[in-house]
Design an enzyme around this catalytic site. Structure first.
Site, PDB file in Angstrom:
ATOM      1  N   CYS A   1      -6.456   9.944  -5.050  1.00 39.53           N
ATOM      2  CA  CYS A   1      -4.950   8.324  -4.895  1.00 39.53           C
ATOM      3  C   CYS A   1      -4.357   8.407  -5.312  1.00 39.53           C
ATOM      4  CB  CYS A   1      -5.911   6.860  -5.085  1.00 39.53           C
ATOM      5  SG  CYS A   1      -5.317   5.615  -4.462  1.00 39.53           S
TER       6      CYS A   1
ATOM      7  N   HIS B   1     -10.700   6.632  -4.483  1.00 35.57           N
ATOM      8  CA  HIS B   1     -11.732   6.586  -5.531  1.00 35.57           C
ATOM      9  C   HIS B   1     -13.135   7.631  -5.831  1.00 35.57           C
ATOM     10  CE1 HIS B   1      -8.472   4.683  -7.542  1.00 35.57           C
ATOM     11  NE2 HIS B   1      -7.857   4.560  -6.391  1.00 35.57           N
TER      12      HIS B   1
ATOM     13  N   GLU C   1     -14.459   8.084  -7.952  1.00 42.08           N
ATOM     14  CA  GLU C   1     -14.931   8.228  -9.369  1.00 42.08           C
ATOM     15  C   GLU C   1     -15.600   7.109  -9.511  1.00 42.08           C
ATOM     16  OE1 GLU C   1     -11.939   8.588  -8.334  1.00 42.08           O
ATOM     17  OE2 GLU C   1     -11.280   6.577  -9.339  1.00 42.08           O
TER      18      GLU C   1
HETATM   19  N1  GLN Z   1      -0.440   2.704  -4.337  1.00 44.82           N
HETATM   20  C1  GLN Z   1      -0.452   3.046  -5.870  1.00 44.82           C
HETATM   21  C2  GLN Z   1       0.545   4.618  -5.800  1.00 44.82           C
HETATM   22  O1  GLN Z   1       1.336   4.413  -5.059  1.00 44.82           O
HETATM   23  C3  GLN Z   1      -1.986   4.276  -5.696  1.00 44.82           C
HETATM   24  C4  GLN Z   1      -3.237   3.056  -5.583  1.00 44.82           C
HETATM   25  C5  GLN Z   1      -4.796   4.356  -6.309  1.00 44.82           C
HETATM   26  O2  GLN Z   1      -3.833   5.302  -7.110  1.00 44.82           O
HETATM   27  N2  GLN Z   1      -5.350   3.396  -6.560  1.00 44.82           N
HETATM   28  O3  GLN Z   1       0.452   4.644  -6.658  1.00 44.82           O
END
Ligand code: GLN
Length: 200
Positions: free
Chosen positions: A84, A180, A182
């Site tokens: 992410c 995610h 995890e």
């Molecule tokens: N929206 C977040 C970003 O741009 C990422 C979201 C996340 O890691 N759950 O950094």
């Protein structure tokens, strides 16, 4: 899982979901280490960049002087997996950055273009059973204000797609996922990352 005991894997622990990754690595029998300083990278086989808020993590990377050491770690053959916000950090090109923030710095370790918060506000968190190349059944993928990998370079392998883009990619020992793994109890993607560390 005997082989995992020989692996040391760090989790960047500046902000975000690093504890969940640590737990998953411990369940898999890996020597897991929280990474905050360049010296913490020493002796690691792999490093996980967790989800969180990529602009905050970037700022802290600067404060802790981690940009070059993490780049060098990967160039020297260390595995890196960004989930992410971590996937955003790995990208060569980052789209969807707020214009008043200016260019968002990145590690540029993967030839991909990511769009931040690509799934829109009304559905900014959701879970789907995701088909992942190489896994024997769908993976429960949890997307939280997730980025989409809009472009993957010719040397980047796409392992899963969603909403017209890639959500899991890999090149050698560098891997990125929009979602995610995890926060689930399914260790298969962590195992996939670990397998890459001992294989290539
Ligand atoms: N929206 C977040 C970003 O741009 C990422 C979201 C996340 O890691 N759950 O950094």
């Amino acid at each position: 899982m005997a082989g995992n005991a020989a692996l040391s894997v760090g989790v960047l622990a500046l902000q975000g979901a690093f504890r969940e990754h640590m737990r998953m690595l411990e369940v898999l029998g890996v020597q897991a280490r929280e990474v905050r300083l360049p010296a913490d990278l020493e002796g690691l086989h792999g490093l996980i960049l967790p989800g969180g808020e990529s602009t905050t993590i970037s700022r802290l990377m600067t404060d802790y002087a981690l940009w070059d050491p993490v780049r060098q770690f990967a160039v020297a053959g260390g595995g890196v997996w960004g989930t992410c916000a971590g996937a955003i950090m790995l990208a060569r090109t980052i789209e969807g950055v707020s214009p008043n923030l200016g260019a968002q710095p990145g590690l540029g370790l993967l030839d991909i273009t990511v769009r931040r918060n690509a799934f829109g506000r009304q559905v900014d968190s959701f879970a789907v059973p995701l088909d992942v190349r190489g896994l024997d059944g769908p993976f429960p993928a949890v997307f939280i204000r997730a980025p989409l990998i809009e472009r993957a370079g010719p040397e980047v392998e796409v392992l899963a797609t969603q909403a017209g883009g890639a959500v899991l990619v890999r090149r050698g020992r560098v891997m990125a996922s929009s979602f995610h793994p995890e926060v689930t109890t399914d260790p298969r993607l962590h195992s996939l990352f670990l397998k890459g560390l001992s294989e290539l």
